[in-house]
Motif scaffolding. Structure first.
Motif, PDB file in Angstrom:
ATOM      1  N   UNK A 129       0.849  -1.182   0.065  1.00 22.59           N
ATOM      2  CA  UNK A 129       0.143  -0.055   0.142  1.00 22.59           C
ATOM      3  C   UNK A 129       0.780   1.141   0.169  1.00 22.59           C
ATOM      4  N   UNK A 130       1.969   1.179   0.543  1.00 16.03           N
ATOM      5  CA  UNK A 130       2.897   2.299   0.607  1.00 16.03           C
ATOM      6  C   UNK A 130       3.379   2.817  -0.631  1.00 16.03           C
ATOM      7  N   UNK A 131       3.948   1.711  -1.465  1.00 17.62           N
ATOM      8  CA  UNK A 131       4.380   1.910  -2.672  1.00 17.62           C
ATOM      9  C   UNK A 131       3.418   2.225  -3.460  1.00 17.62           C
ATOM     10  N   UNK A 132       1.944   1.679  -3.459  1.00 22.79           N
ATOM     11  CA  UNK A 132       0.893   2.375  -4.305  1.00 22.79           C
ATOM     12  C   UNK A 132       0.555   3.410  -4.120  1.00 22.79           C
ATOM     13  N   UNK A 133       0.602   4.205  -3.021  1.00 22.63           N
ATOM     14  CA  UNK A 133      -0.123   5.254  -2.603  1.00 22.63           C
ATOM     15  C   UNK A 133       0.844   6.581  -2.499  1.00 22.63           C
ATOM     16  N   UNK A 134       2.028   5.918  -2.190  1.00 22.98           N
ATOM     17  CA  UNK A 134       2.966   7.282  -2.138  1.00 22.98           C
ATOM     18  C   UNK A 134       3.201   7.639  -3.531  1.00 22.98           C
ATOM     19  N   UNK A 135       3.445   9.074  -3.645  1.00 16.88           N
ATOM     20  CA  UNK A 135       3.601   9.465  -5.066  1.00 16.88           C
ATOM     21  C   UNK A 135       5.197   9.506  -5.333  1.00 16.88           C
ATOM     22  N   UNK A 136       5.313   9.691  -6.636  1.00 19.82           N
ATOM     23  CA  UNK A 136       6.869   9.519  -6.888  1.00 19.82           C
ATOM     24  C   UNK A 136       7.539  10.836  -6.894  1.00 19.82           C
ATOM     25  N   UNK A 137       7.946  11.385  -8.148  1.00 24.45           N
ATOM     26  CA  UNK A 137       8.097  12.659  -8.221  1.00 24.45           C
ATOM     27  C   UNK A 137       7.533  13.860  -8.098  1.00 24.45           C
ATOM     28  N   UNK A 138       7.769  14.683  -7.278  1.00 25.39           N
ATOM     29  CA  UNK A 138       6.903  15.780  -6.946  1.00 25.39           C
ATOM     30  C   UNK A 138       7.654  17.034  -7.272  1.00 25.39           C
ATOM     31  N   UNK A 139       7.359  18.087  -8.086  1.00 27.85           N
ATOM     32  CA  UNK A 139       7.889  19.342  -8.182  1.00 27.85           C
ATOM     33  C   UNK A 139       7.626  20.524  -7.384  1.00 27.85           C
ATOM     34  N   UNK A 140       6.515  20.377  -6.682  1.00 25.28           N
ATOM     35  CA  UNK A 140       6.021  21.491  -5.812  1.00 25.28           C
ATOM     36  C   UNK A 140       6.651  21.180  -4.548  1.00 25.28           C
ATOM     37  N   UNK A 141       7.748  21.876  -3.882  1.00 25.27           N
ATOM     38  CA  UNK A 141       8.366  21.761  -2.662  1.00 25.27           C
ATOM     39  C   UNK A 141       7.179  21.943  -1.428  1.00 25.27           C
ATOM     40  N   UNK A 142       6.151  22.556  -1.530  1.00 23.72           N
ATOM     41  CA  UNK A 142       5.270  22.540  -0.552  1.00 23.72           C
ATOM     42  C   UNK A 142       4.337  21.046  -0.317  1.00 23.72           C
ATOM     43  N   UNK A 143       4.252  20.479  -1.567  1.00 27.76           N
ATOM     44  CA  UNK A 143       3.719  19.402  -1.727  1.00 27.76           C
ATOM     45  C   UNK A 143       4.592  18.027  -1.121  1.00 27.76           C
ATOM     46  N   UNK A 144       5.809  18.369  -1.503  1.00 29.71           N
ATOM     47  CA  UNK A 144       6.780  17.436  -0.960  1.00 29.71           C
ATOM     48  C   UNK A 144       6.635  17.491   0.669  1.00 29.71           C
ATOM     49  N   UNK A 145       6.775  18.729   1.119  1.00 27.05           N
ATOM     50  CA  UNK A 145       7.074  18.804   2.671  1.00 27.05           C
ATOM     51  C   UNK A 145       5.678  18.346   3.141  1.00 27.05           C
ATOM     52  N   UNK A 146       4.629  18.709   2.684  1.00 26.45           N
ATOM     53  CA  UNK A 146       3.253  18.011   3.082  1.00 26.45           C
ATOM     54  C   UNK A 146       3.184  16.428   3.116  1.00 26.45           C
ATOM     55  N   UNK A 147       3.679  15.890   2.071  1.00 22.07           N
ATOM     56  CA  UNK A 147       3.887  14.144   2.067  1.00 22.07           C
ATOM     57  C   UNK A 147       4.836  13.949   3.240  1.00 22.07           C
ATOM     58  N   UNK A 148       5.930  14.523   3.512  1.00 19.83           N
ATOM     59  CA  UNK A 148       6.905  14.132   4.587  1.00 19.83           C
ATOM     60  C   UNK A 148       6.181  14.389   5.926  1.00 19.83           C
ATOM     61  N   UNK A 149       5.451  15.237   6.187  1.00 21.95           N
ATOM     62  CA  UNK A 149       4.730  15.671   7.261  1.00 21.95           C
ATOM     63  C   UNK A 149       3.872  14.765   7.651  1.00 21.95           C
ATOM     64  N   UNK A 150       2.909  14.361   6.477  1.00 27.41           N
ATOM     65  CA  UNK A 150       1.866  13.322   6.942  1.00 27.41           C
ATOM     66  C   UNK A 150       2.380  11.912   7.108  1.00 27.41           C
ATOM     67  N   UNK A 151       3.519  11.512   6.477  1.00 31.71           N
ATOM     68  CA  UNK A 151       4.207  10.217   7.003  1.00 31.71           C
ATOM     69  C   UNK A 151       4.818  10.376   8.139  1.00 31.71           C
ATOM     70  N   UNK A 152       5.327  11.183   8.646  1.00 32.14           N
ATOM     71  CA  UNK A 152       6.000  11.442  10.104  1.00 32.14           C
ATOM     72  C   UNK A 152       4.743  11.552  11.117  1.00 32.14           C
TER      73      UNK A 152
END
Length: 283
Positions: A129-152
């Motif tokens: 599920x993590x492989x399927x749900x986690x996005x790959x390349x993200x160009x938007x820095x705010x989206x990248x930070x949001x993803x890592x904040x959600x995982x943490x």
């Protein structure tokens, strides 16, 4: 004509903003990591024999490597303020692939226990599920930070919540014991390491949710058994003792039936009921 080509080149050189992370995928990823983090912590918690089982801890670390890898990489990305969404997904994907390969090798060679095969396949299912749900390349820095904040937060949240519940359980047990005992002398006892024996509570930490658990015992066979209650409240009324066992489902002390008392050999109190039992613990 040259101006038109120049305008097209300028327009193509401007990066297009990436789409925001799909909310549903983000919620599902957060929920899955939270569930796996809670199961991991409860699996390695030494509720079995009041000791840490190193083999079980190592197996659980391998089993739940996917969420733990995602958590570690996300923490590093937030601390270093660097994008690591692709690294996170690739690392979990590698663990997923290794788990499947090992499972197939065990299945084809038939040289290992079937439990190892099942373990490796389940480890892969945790990662999927993590492989399927986690996005790959993200160009938007705010989206990248949001993803890592959600995982943490999804991994750290259940762990913090479990420890918070464990601490709050101390006061809940005390309040419910006072409500059941009323003005009668009472005391609370918890299981000892030896099967079927209890000891009086001497400090409040023994009533924490992660501590006040029914131990497992093994009589020499292939199965483990629980032959005690999480905790027992003893209330002295009219010269006799009444027994109540702690129920996490009811969040209260419930009367122990005569059948349960006989089956668990709960005939006498292992603590001495007094008028202000919890007040004595503070001294």
């Amino acid at each position: 004509m040259k101006n038109l080509v120049k305008e097209n080149m300028t327009a193509s050189s401007v990066p297009t903003p990436s789409r925001p992370l799909p909310v549903l995928r983000l919620i599902l990823l957060c929920g899955w990591c939270s569930l796996m983090a809670g199961i991991f912590l409860w699996s390695v918690h030494p509720i079995a024999y009041y000791s840490w089982d190193l083999t079980a801890v190592l197996m659980c670390l391998l089993w739940f490597s996917g969420p733990l890898i995602a958590f570690a990489i996300s923490v590093g990305a937030l601390i270093l303020d660097q994008p690591a969404s692709r690294l996170m997904k690739r690392a979990v994907a590698v663990h997923f692939g290794v788990s499947l390969v090992v499972g197939l090798v065990v299945l084809l060679t038939d040289q290992f226990d079937l439990g190892i095969e099942l373990f490796t396949l389940l480890a892969g299912l945790v990662d999927l599920p993590i492989v399927a749900l986690a996005p790959g390349r993200i160009d938007n820095p705010r989206a990248v930070r949001l993803l890592h904040m959600v995982v943490v937060s999804s991994v750290a949240g259940p762990i913090a919540g479990l420890f918070l519940w464990s601490a709050l359980n101390i006061k809940i047990v005390e309040w419910r014991a006072l409500a059941v005992a009323g003005s009668h002398p009472y005391c609370v006892q918890v299981p000892e390491a030896y099967p079927g024996r209890y000891k009086a509570v001497t400090q409040r930490a023994e009533l924490a949710g992660l501590t006040m658990q029914t131990p497992f015992t093994n009589g020499g066979g292939s199965n483990d058994y629980q032959v005690a209650f999480h905790a027992v409240l003893v209330v002295r009324k009219g010269g006799g003792d009444e027994f109540y066992n702690w129920s996490y489902f009811a969040q209260s002390f419930v009367p122990v039936s005569d059948r349960a008392r006989k089956g668990l050999a709960l005939f006498r109190a292992d603590c001495e009921p007094i008028a202000a039992f919890f007040d004595e613990l503070d001294r």
